[in-house]
Scaffold this active site. Structure first.
Site, PDB file in Angstrom:
ATOM      1  N   LEU A   1       0.861  -1.184   0.000  1.00  0.00           N
ATOM      2  CA  LEU A   1       0.000   0.000   0.000  1.00  0.00           C
ATOM      3  C   LEU A   1       0.895   1.231   0.000  1.00  0.00           C
ATOM      4  O   LEU A   1       2.010   1.196   0.525  1.00  0.00           O
ATOM      5  CB  LEU A   1      -0.894   0.034   1.244  1.00  0.00           C
ATOM      6  CG  LEU A   1      -1.926  -1.082   1.416  1.00  0.00           C
ATOM      7  CD1 LEU A   1      -2.638  -0.938   2.757  1.00  0.00           C
ATOM      8  CD2 LEU A   1      -2.929  -1.094   0.271  1.00  0.00           C
ATOM      9  N   ASP A   2       0.395   2.341  -0.552  1.00  0.00           N
ATOM     10  CA  ASP A   2       1.118   3.604  -0.484  1.00  0.00           C
ATOM     11  C   ASP A   2       1.312   4.003   0.976  1.00  0.00           C
ATOM     12  O   ASP A   2       0.545   3.601   1.858  1.00  0.00           O
ATOM     13  CB  ASP A   2       0.326   4.719  -1.187  1.00  0.00           C
ATOM     14  CG  ASP A   2       0.214   4.521  -2.690  1.00  0.00           C
ATOM     15  OD1 ASP A   2       1.014   3.755  -3.250  1.00  0.00           O
ATOM     16  OD2 ASP A   2      -0.676   5.139  -3.290  1.00  0.00           O
ATOM     17  N   ARG A   3       2.294   4.844   1.212  1.00  0.00           N
ATOM     18  CA  ARG A   3       2.614   5.308   2.567  1.00  0.00           C
ATOM     19  C   ARG A   3       1.371   5.791   3.332  1.00  0.00           C
ATOM     20  O   ARG A   3       1.162   5.427   4.478  1.00  0.00           O
ATOM     21  CB  ARG A   3       3.638   6.452   2.494  1.00  0.00           C
ATOM     22  CG  ARG A   3       3.990   7.055   3.846  1.00  0.00           C
ATOM     23  CD  ARG A   3       4.764   8.356   3.712  1.00  0.00           C
ATOM     24  NE  ARG A   3       5.972   8.207   2.935  1.00  0.00           N
ATOM     25  CZ  ARG A   3       7.170   7.965   3.457  1.00  0.00           C
ATOM     26  NH1 ARG A   3       7.301   7.833   4.761  1.00  0.00           N
ATOM     27  NH2 ARG A   3       8.215   7.853   2.678  1.00  0.00           N
TER      28      ARG A   3
ATOM     29  N   ARG B   1      -5.931   6.244  -6.964  1.00  0.00           N
ATOM     30  CA  ARG B   1      -5.737   7.697  -6.898  1.00  0.00           C
ATOM     31  C   ARG B   1      -5.734   8.316  -8.295  1.00  0.00           C
ATOM     32  O   ARG B   1      -6.373   9.342  -8.543  1.00  0.00           O
ATOM     33  CB  ARG B   1      -4.436   7.999  -6.156  1.00  0.00           C
ATOM     34  CG  ARG B   1      -4.443   7.479  -4.727  1.00  0.00           C
ATOM     35  CD  ARG B   1      -3.063   7.464  -4.102  1.00  0.00           C
ATOM     36  NE  ARG B   1      -2.536   8.814  -3.947  1.00  0.00           N
ATOM     37  CZ  ARG B   1      -1.277   9.064  -3.616  1.00  0.00           C
ATOM     38  NH1 ARG B   1      -0.410   8.076  -3.429  1.00  0.00           N
ATOM     39  NH2 ARG B   1      -0.866  10.321  -3.482  1.00  0.00           N
TER      40      ARG B   1
END
Length: 198
Positions: A44-46, A142
């Site tokens: 997952l992204d930060r 996103r």
């Protein structure tokens, strides 16, 4: 399975070698006397919260990979977006790394990416969406939502500036797959974090 908080990277990258989710999982393995290499299954992204899977051995890791490649793993996300995106639909648009080396964009030259969305609620600022990704590209949700003109609230990289939250309002809510050894159907769920609820 770990419910990752926002603000934490999944594995070491560049100068960030410590304080990662993988470091914490490795520390947990050590604390319970489990001598295992840390093997990340999904990322997952930060600033995206939610479910991240780790394999405890190479066999489990190798048996999970085909499930992701065959798109038999169901991953559901929840997001709050700017504006109202009614009903349900599918976004199909290749994703390409832009010239700045960080941001991604929808492009016919990019890697194929498919995102399904469904409006499940509303706020005064926009829709609450349930999202299913059929591919797993970096920044996929996103980029796709931004391309529709409905960036995720708090996502400053893709036009979702919002003072109410300090990160993108995106959460990996559930994941279902076959157990790599028993082939039993596994369904995991992680509750919506407080910052997104607010």
């Amino acid at each position: 399975a770990v419910n990752k908080p926002p603000g934490l990277i999944v594995h070491a990258v560049g100068i960030e070698q410590t304080g990662t989710l993988s470091n914490y999982v490795g520390g947990y393995f050590k604390s319970i006397g489990l001598k295992r290499k840390v093997r990340v299954i999904n990322r997952l992204d930060r600033d995206t919260s939610g479910i991240v899977l780790f394999a405890k051995n190479s066999l489990a890791h190798s048996k999970m990979a085909p499930q992701f490649l065959e798109r038999s793993v169901e991953k559901i996300y929840i997001a709050a977006v700017k504006g109202y995106l009614e009903g349900e639909g599918t976004v199909e648009g290749g994703i390409l790394l832009s010239d700045d080396g960080i941001k991604r964009e929808v492009s016919d030259e990019g890697k194929d990416a498919v995102t399904k969305y469904e409006e499940i609620g509303r706020t005064s600022m926009g829709s609450i969406l349930k999202l299913q990704i059929l591919t797993g590209r970096t920044h996929q949700i996103r980029v796709h939502l931004s391309s529709l003109g409905h960036p995720i609230l708090g996502d400053t990289l893709y036009g979702g500036e919002c003072e109410l939250i300090g990160r993108q309002a995106l959460h990996s809510y559930s994941i279902s797959f076959k157990h790599p050894k028993t082939e039993e159907a596994i369904y995991l769920k992680a509750g919506i974090p407080e910052d997104i609820r607010k």
